[in-house]
Design a protein around this motif. Structure first.
Motif, mmCIF file in Angstrom:
data_model
loop_
_atom_site.group_PDB
_atom_site.id
_atom_site.type_symbol
_atom_site.label_atom_id
_atom_site.label_comp_id
_atom_site.label_asym_id
_atom_site.label_seq_id
_atom_site.Cartn_x
_atom_site.Cartn_y
_atom_site.Cartn_z
ATOM 1 N N ASN A 45 0.843 -1.191 0.000
ATOM 2 C CA ASN A 45 0.000 0.000 0.000
ATOM 3 C C ASN A 45 0.885 1.249 0.000
ATOM 4 N N LYS A 47 1.820 5.212 -0.673
ATOM 5 C CA LYS A 47 1.128 6.501 -0.647
ATOM 6 C C LYS A 47 0.923 6.988 -2.076
ATOM 7 N N GLU A 48 -0.151 7.736 -2.263
ATOM 8 C CA GLU A 48 -0.480 8.158 -3.617
ATOM 9 C C GLU A 48 0.576 9.077 -4.221
ATOM 10 N N THR A 68 -8.363 3.548 -4.262
ATOM 11 C CA THR A 68 -7.608 3.508 -3.015
ATOM 12 C C THR A 68 -8.132 2.405 -2.111
ATOM 13 N N SER A 101 -9.032 2.757 1.018
ATOM 14 C CA SER A 101 -10.151 3.231 1.836
ATOM 15 C C SER A 101 -11.459 3.261 1.052
ATOM 16 N N TYR A 102 -11.366 3.442 -0.266
ATOM 17 C CA TYR A 102 -12.593 3.511 -1.072
ATOM 18 C C TYR A 102 -13.328 2.181 -1.060
ATOM 19 N N GLN A 117 -3.897 9.263 0.697
ATOM 20 C CA GLN A 117 -4.453 7.941 0.493
ATOM 21 C C GLN A 117 -3.365 6.957 0.071
ATOM 22 N N ARG A 118 -3.697 5.689 0.190
ATOM 23 C CA ARG A 118 -2.758 4.640 -0.206
ATOM 24 C C ARG A 118 -3.361 3.801 -1.327
ATOM 25 N N ILE A 119 -2.519 3.429 -2.283
ATOM 26 C CA ILE A 119 -2.933 2.652 -3.448
ATOM 27 C C ILE A 119 -2.342 1.249 -3.326
#
Length: 354
Positions: free
Chosen positions: A259, A261-262, A297, A299-300, A318-320
């Motif tokens: 994960n 960071k964006e 992401t 969280s989405y 956010q994290r990808i």
């Protein structure tokens, strides 16, 4: 003079130390600019919950927790006695349905062949009977005239009357037989309908046999892939319904979900080489390659995604999730790694560094 020499040596040491520190910092800055790393990563993999397709009592358990199994290997078995009985009953019903169908089919074929011949024979018999009756009728009429004139005996007249009556009855009988023979198309159609119905019964019985065979086969729970058995939740003798979770199979198809960071993924792309350190085994140096990015992401896609359409908003980086395929693992490593284990992947965003 000595002080001057000491100062010169001190200055040389200071300059060397400064150059060394500058070189280290420059190298670190250069090297860190070629990699991206995160500690928010873990081993991921395919897990399959094994459950029976039929209900019954667990008769045999062939595995223990954390045991290695191969694809097609029998893990557990539901008592097959009831399903063997159902299969035998279905096979008996199929044999009976097949016998009835064969008999009806034979009868239909025989009717289709003999019916036209019966019509022809009945027509010929009727013609003969009608000719005989017409002759007997003429004889009766002639004898009646002769008897009235006294030219013949009463006995001869009685014989002529009896002969006419018999031939008339025979003609009527053959006429009825011809009518029955001419109804053959309806009989053939009815016979065909019976054959089709019995054929459908055979198909239904065959389907019942097939289902019984599948149910019997499904009493054996087999591993769909190579992997390890975990979270076994039943013992021999337990009653289970279809779909009851029995255990979980963790396949050997493992990868890393990192994960990032964006603001870290700008230079990451599929094909980048990755070095991976496993927290549990820091001496290992695993390698892999970036495979793909999640379309959204983390969280989405969480159970309760963030709702930002409110008056209070705090921007959070956010994290990808990024999928990293592992290079081939030695068998010893594959047995020790499992989903959820923490790792630290380092992505080399420029070629030639790994």
């Amino acid at each position: 003079m000595n002080n001057i020499q000491i100062n010169k040596k001190t200055m040389r040491c200071i300059i060397a130390a400064v150059l060394l520190i500058a070189g280290v910092l420059g190298g670190y800055a250069y090297y860190s600019g070629q990699t991206v790393s995160t500690d928010d990563a873990a081993i991921d993999g395919n897990t399959v919950v094994l459950s029976p397709k039929v209900q019954g009592y667990i008769k045999h358990i062939y595995v223990q927790d954390n045991q290695q199994v191969h694809a097609g290997e029998i893990v557990m078995e539901v008592d097959p006695a009831d399903y063997e009985t159902k299969l035998t009953t279905a096979q008996t019903a199929l044999a009976a349905a097949q016998a009835a169908f064969d008999a009806a089919k034979h009868q239909h074929q025989e009717t289709a062949v003999t019916a036209p011949a019966k019509v022809t024979a009945a027509e010929e018999q009727l013609k003969g009977a009608q000719a005989a009756w017409k002759k007997a009728l003429l004889d009766k009429q002639r004898m009646t005239v002769l008897a009235q004139s006294g030219a013949c005996a009463q006995k001869e007249l009685d014989q002529a009357v009896a002969a006419e009556s018999q031939t008339r009855a025979a003609a009527a009988q053959y006429e009825a037989e011809l009518a029955a023979a001419q109804a053959a198309p309806e009989a053939i159609a009815a016979s065909q309908s019976t054959v089709e119905q019995l054929q459908a019964n055979v198909a239904q019985a065959q389907a019942a046999v097939t289902q019984a065979q599948r149910d019997l086969q499904h009493t054996k729970i087999v591993a769909p892939a190579d992997g390890r058995i975990t979270k076994r939740s039943v013992e021999a003798g337990s009653y289970v319904e279809a779909g009851t979770p029995l255990c979980t199979l963790v396949s050997q198809d493992l990868w890393v979900t990192a994960n990032f960071k964006e603001n870290q993924i700008k230079h990451i792309h599929p094909g980048c080489r990755v070095q991976i350190i496993v927290d549990a085994y820091p001496a290992w140096k695993l390698t892999g390659v970036v495979d793909s990015f999640q379309a959204g992401t983390g969280s989405y896609f969480s159970l309760f995604p963030a709702e930002n359409a409110t008056g209070n908003f705090v921007k959070i980086t956010q994290r990808i999730p990024v999928k990293i395929k592992l290079d081939s693992l030695p068998p010893s490593a594959a047995l020790l790694l499992g989903p959820g284990m923490s790792v630290v992947p380092t992505v080399y965003i420029k070629d030639g560094f790994l």
